[in-house]
Write a protein that holds these residues in place. Structure first.
Motif, PDB file in Angstrom:
ATOM      1  N   SER A   1       0.824  -1.332   0.324  1.00  0.00           N
ATOM      2  CA  SER A   1      -0.005   0.086  -0.096  1.00  0.00           C
ATOM      3  C   SER A   1       0.862   1.114  -0.201  1.00  0.00           C
ATOM      4  O   SER A   1       0.149   2.376  -0.047  1.00  0.00           O
ATOM      5  CB  SER A   1      -1.141   0.088   1.088  1.00  0.00           C
ATOM      6  N   GLN A   2       2.021   1.328  -0.162  1.00  0.00           N
ATOM      7  CA  GLN A   2       3.017   2.249  -0.209  1.00  0.00           C
ATOM      8  C   GLN A   2       2.851   3.277   0.871  1.00  0.00           C
ATOM      9  O   GLN A   2       3.053   4.371   0.862  1.00  0.00           O
ATOM     10  CB  GLN A   2       2.795   3.030  -1.512  1.00  0.00           C
ATOM     11  N   THR A   3       2.560   2.774   2.146  1.00  0.00           N
ATOM     12  CA  THR A   3       2.466   3.529   3.247  1.00  0.00           C
ATOM     13  C   THR A   3       3.580   3.501   4.418  1.00  0.00           C
ATOM     14  O   THR A   3       4.100   2.215   4.777  1.00  0.00           O
ATOM     15  CB  THR A   3       1.149   2.930   3.911  1.00  0.00           C
ATOM     16  N   ILE A   4       4.025   4.431   4.903  1.00  0.00           N
ATOM     17  CA  ILE A   4       4.915   4.554   6.157  1.00  0.00           C
ATOM     18  C   ILE A   4       4.066   4.223   7.280  1.00  0.00           C
ATOM     19  O   ILE A   4       3.122   5.566   7.842  1.00  0.00           O
ATOM     20  CB  ILE A   4       5.890   5.645   6.080  1.00  0.00           C
ATOM     21  N   HIS A   5       3.847   3.208   7.918  1.00  0.00           N
ATOM     22  CA  HIS A   5       3.052   3.115   9.019  1.00  0.00           C
ATOM     23  C   HIS A   5       3.563   3.491  10.216  1.00  0.00           C
ATOM     24  O   HIS A   5       4.527   3.110  10.855  1.00  0.00           O
ATOM     25  CB  HIS A   5       2.767   1.514   9.399  1.00  0.00           C
TER      26      HIS A   5
END
Length: 476
Positions: free
Chosen positions: A54-58
């Protein structure tokens, strides 16, 4: 054994987790002979590829399944990525991390109460986070708050950040780690070898060292770290260890819509479901598109788009009464049973769009089934461990180690975000085992300070809680 095939540390797998560890060992320790091997012809071809996540920095601020303790650990490792990338030249930085608005959206009275309560509990950990009322949401994401220019009917509230680094191309990040190691190999006395199109066939212990047979010959190392997703457990089991675990690969698919969001909009997770809630993401690679998902369904593969891994899945599944009992226990839970069935239907052509659009309408109420398309070829696979003895899924990241220089990493979501934090854990373990020195000052300067100073959050916290580190029953 020659110097070119005998190493201090050998890493298997060139995704973002493996390349992050290689970069950290090469940059922050005095170890001089390091090697990374990868069966594909370049880095990050599987789950780290931008199409497969999802190309997310969590960071833990918009993920409602994280406790405050978990969020604090995740925030530290997430900002290690941002601290690293913001020190790069602007052109390289902008290929890796991206600024945009992000929020977690509550819809309806119950979710809105939960969002407000969570904001009170989490705001001290996230100084940039804001409570976003209806008008604030409309200012950032008009398609979330409005339908044809009028307010949507449901009560909504969100917490989030109007503009921050929250999107990442993990493949570009892995390429940056790899390129840094090439420079170190060329300009220092360290030997940093990266072997591509090199498949590890077996790992064996020989005295105090480990021998790896590959399709390109034999390699030896004093320590070995396997960062290969579901294949990590398979390799461990081929050594006769980790047999008390099975693997349930959970695949995720996505849907595209024309540009509907300016950033990332997450939704409140059902606490009875061990899977992420659907979210919408401004895609950083597919210009002009918003990606919605993921779905979640079990797929009998160890790699989403590689049918050759079906046989390996059945090897690592190790199906028996304990595994069957675990699956049955999940199916007995009404919410989980309905969730599994619904997500299977999301994969059925034609029917899938009509069903999944209802999930998306929680985020963008005006969207129609005709507006979305199934994202063919997108979506990855998360190797969820099954603890056969406990009869339950083991959520989050996990690693198997013999505390003698052998580590197997299984990193489902948010494994990409955890790459540098996971690498720190392994770096410290390996340094202790090999008697290597860590340049703590350089580590702090490069990864713990800069865009965000995380030094106050414990001296050397492990990214993985202790319960996720699985010691071997016996040394191998």
């Amino acid at each position: 054994m020659t110097a070119t095939t005998h190493y201090d540390v050998l890493i298997v797998g060139a995704g973002v987790t493996g390349t992050a560890l290689l970069y950290q060992l090469a940059t922050f320790t005095d170890l001089t002979r390091l090697c990374l091997v990868e069966k594909y012809d370049s880095v990050a071809k599987v789950n780290s590829h931008a199409h497969n996540n999802s190309q997310t920095i969590h960071c833990g601020d918009i993920e409602t399944n994280y406790t405050l303790e978990k969020a604090r650990a995740i925030k530290r490792t997430a900002y290690m990525i941002i601290n690293y990338a913001t020190k790069l030249p602007a052109r390289e930085r902008d290929r890796i991390i991206h600024r945009m608005p992000k929020m977690v959206l509550g819809v309806g009275p119950e979710e809105c109460r939960a969002i407000r309560d969570r904001y009170v509990r989490f705001k001290s950990l996230y100084p940039r986070m804001q409570l976003l009322e209806r008008q604030d949401i409309a200012d950032l994401e008009p398609n979330v708050a409005l339908v044809d220019g009028t307010w949507r009917k449901q009560e909504i509230v969100a917490t989030g950040t109007p503009d921050d680094y929250c999107a990442v191309d993990f493949q570009a990040l892995a390429q940056s780690f790899s390129s840094n190691c090439v420079r170190i190999d060329r300009h220092t006395n360290k030997q940093i070898t990266q072997l591509f199109s090199t498949k590890v066939e077996t790992i064996q212990r020989e005295g105090a060292e480990y021998a790896l047979e590959t399709n390109r010959g034999r390699l030896k190392a004093r320590a070995v770290v396997v960062c290969a997703g579901g294949h990590s457990l398979l390799m461990a089991q081929e050594m006769g260890i980790g047999l008390e675990y099975s693997c349930m690969p959970v695949a995720g698919s996505f849907y595209f819509a024309p540009e509907a969001l300016n950033g990332k909009v997450y939704t409140v997770q059902n606490p009875s479901l061990p899977f992420a809630a659907v979210h919408g993401d401004h895609d950083i690679k597919e210009r002009g598109k918003t990606r919605f998902g993921p779905t979640a369904f079990m797929l009998p593969m160890l790699e989403r788009h590689n049918r050759q891994t079906v046989r390996e899945f059945f090897q690592v599944l190790r199906f028996d009464r304990q595994v069957a009992a675990t699956f049955w226990g999940m199916l007995k839970e009404r919410d989980i049973r309905h969730y599994i069935l619904r997500n299977l239907l999301y994969e059925v052509p034609v029917l899938n769009r009509r069903l999944f659009v209802r999930e998306i309408q929680k985020i963008v109420p005006s969207i129609k089934a005709s507006d979305i398309t199934y994202a063919e070829g997108f979506g990855g696979l998360r190797p969820q461990l099954i603890d056969k003895e406990a009869g339950q899924l083991r959520m989050g990241e996990a690693k198997i180690t013999n505390n003698a220089g052998l580590i197997f990493n299984m990193t489902p979501s948010p494994g990409g975000t955890s790459c540098l934090g996971n690498g720190e854990t392994d770096l410290r373990s390996i340094a202790a085992h090999l008697g290597a020195r860590i340049d703590e000052e350089a580590f702090t300067r490069e990864l713990l300070t800069g865009y965000e100073d995380t030094r106050t959050q414990d001296d050397h916290p492990l990214t993985h809680p202790e319960e996720n580190i699985i010691p071997l029953a016996k040394a191998v």
